[in-house]
Design a protein around this motif. Sequence first.
Motif, PDB file in Angstrom:
ATOM      1  N   LYS A 134       0.816  -1.220   0.000  1.00  8.31           N
ATOM      2  CA  LYS A 134       0.000   0.000   0.000  1.00  8.31           C
ATOM      3  C   LYS A 134       0.848   1.267   0.000  1.00  8.31           C
ATOM      4  N   ALA A 135       2.128   1.132  -0.287  1.00  9.94           N
ATOM      5  CA  ALA A 135       3.004   2.312  -0.326  1.00  9.94           C
ATOM      6  C   ALA A 135       2.436   3.342  -1.304  1.00  9.94           C
ATOM      7  N   ASP A 136       2.285   4.577  -0.823  1.00  7.87           N
ATOM      8  CA  ASP A 136       1.712   5.612  -1.678  1.00  7.87           C
ATOM      9  C   ASP A 136       2.661   6.787  -1.923  1.00  7.87           C
ATOM     10  N   ASP A 137       3.886   6.689  -1.395  1.00 10.96           N
ATOM     11  CA  ASP A 137       4.903   7.686  -1.714  1.00 10.96           C
ATOM     12  C   ASP A 137       6.271   7.088  -1.414  1.00 10.96           C
ATOM     13  N   VAL A 138       7.310   7.802  -1.829  1.00  6.60           N
ATOM     14  CA  VAL A 138       8.674   7.297  -1.664  1.00  6.60           C
ATOM     15  C   VAL A 138       9.018   7.105  -0.194  1.00  6.60           C
ATOM     16  N   ALA A 139       8.504   7.939   0.657  1.00  8.19           N
ATOM     17  CA  ALA A 139       8.822   7.853   2.082  1.00  8.19           C
ATOM     18  C   ALA A 139       8.409   6.502   2.660  1.00  8.19           C
ATOM     19  N   ALA A 140       7.354   5.916   2.105  1.00  3.85           N
ATOM     20  CA  ALA A 140       6.860   4.631   2.607  1.00  3.85           C
ATOM     21  C   ALA A 140       7.797   3.477   2.269  1.00  3.85           C
ATOM     22  N   LEU A 141       8.772   3.712   1.394  1.00  3.29           N
ATOM     23  CA  LEU A 141       9.699   2.659   0.980  1.00  3.29           C
ATOM     24  C   LEU A 141      10.918   2.566   1.882  1.00  3.29           C
TER      25      LEU A 141
END
Length: 502
Positions: A430-437
């Motif tokens: 459900k990652a929705d932006d780079v920060a979530a990676l």
Amino acid sequence: MYDLAIIGGGINGVGIARDAAGRGLKVLLVERDDLAAHTSSASTKLVHGGLRYLEHYEFSLVRKALQEREVLLRNAPHIIWPMRFVLPVDQGMRPAWFLRLGLFLYDHLGSRSLLPGTKSLNLLRDFRGKPLQKRLKKGFAYSDCWVEDARLVSLTARDAKERGADIRVKTECVGIRRSADSWTLQLNGQDGEAEEQAKILINAAGPWVDPVTALYDQSSNAAKLRLVKGSHIVIARKFEGDHSYIFQNKDGRIIFAIPYEGDHTLIGTTDQPWSYDEGPAKISDSEIDYLCAAASEYFAEPVMRDDVQWTYSGVRPLFDDKSQSASTVTRDYVFDYNDQGGAPVLSVFGGKITTYRVLARQAMKTLKGALQVETEDWTKDAALPGGNFSPDGFDDLVSQYSQRWAFLDNAVINRLVRAYGTDVAEMLGKADDVAALGQFFGAGLYEIELRWLVAYEFATTAEDVLWRRSKLGLHMTDEEKSAVAEWFAAQDAKTKLSSTVS
């Protein structure tokens, strides 16, 4: 007690573990180092029939391998894909009629529905002749497949684990005892010492099959083993296009020049005798000179020693058929099954990545009586993790995921799909932006991928990730590679602290 204890985490060992686990058997596999740490990550990375083996009348091996190409392509279309090979006709080498005859056999010995057949080329007109020397006027183009060899091993091991196999990396077998009906293995692993029992032992230790034999038997398998080192060099991209070249050498051998990791070219391989006292397999100066000279015989722009950016070497544990030349030793596999001195043991010699699934199936047939299990062969139509899509569906999958995770560069999505196929959806979730990676390390590598490799693909060190489960080490700076190593060190520290507190 396990049904099978397998020593060796190369392609043969994990292939047998997967096949056996899928039949409901209780399986233990132990590997002293990392999966594919040696031979199985040091191949020329081809799923192929072995065109040159026709010269040595190994028709059975070539047929078997040709039949497997499309089986593996269907089962793992993310890490295996079709590739065209250009074979120039050169004066003083094998004549055109001889090559055409061999390629006719190559096209028709095995079943082929996905891969195109051989075509003649005018190298003076065809763009694939442009990088070559002008004396090369005619050639042929034929089909084989490329494979990410170390990923094939890790995905096969993962599938074995998901079917119930106990896979232990960084676990050395330091002692083996044989009784009338079982084996006892003394293990030294990441969690300390352990002792396990199994009904049957499979010695799939590759180049170390003989030292493993010495742990339980005073006799030796050394007379059956021929150790041959193969080395490769990697240079900057030498030519445009997705095709590869196969060049004939004056010594009767062949080498390949293959597009590699986007902006590189892979050249190999050599065939050199190797012995244990040489230590870890490393390319020699003479091998580098040989590969540079052989490629320079064909490319208009010579390959120089200074062009070499990276090298790798591996040892092939071939069955010794008493051939005079290392390059003519059979690449087929041979089993040594022994149940006379107590519990059964099966030792594996030789083999090719292309035929690993067939080898595993044959091992199950060999052990059928001892295992007393009646099950059907099942691996032919069973996709490896992430491979449950059509061989021609790769671009559609990249497009789909590029839209779903639009914040990622398309080149990153393309690499992830090439490595993990449909598992990309589970990895990114459900990652929705780079920060979530999570932490970014460079070359498109994020922390979320490292966590995936640790959780599902047995990775324990930076080297496991950067040089086996990927080749991102070729694309990273020293600082970026060090950051990956520091991340693993931090995970180890957290694990030790957690175990101390608990």
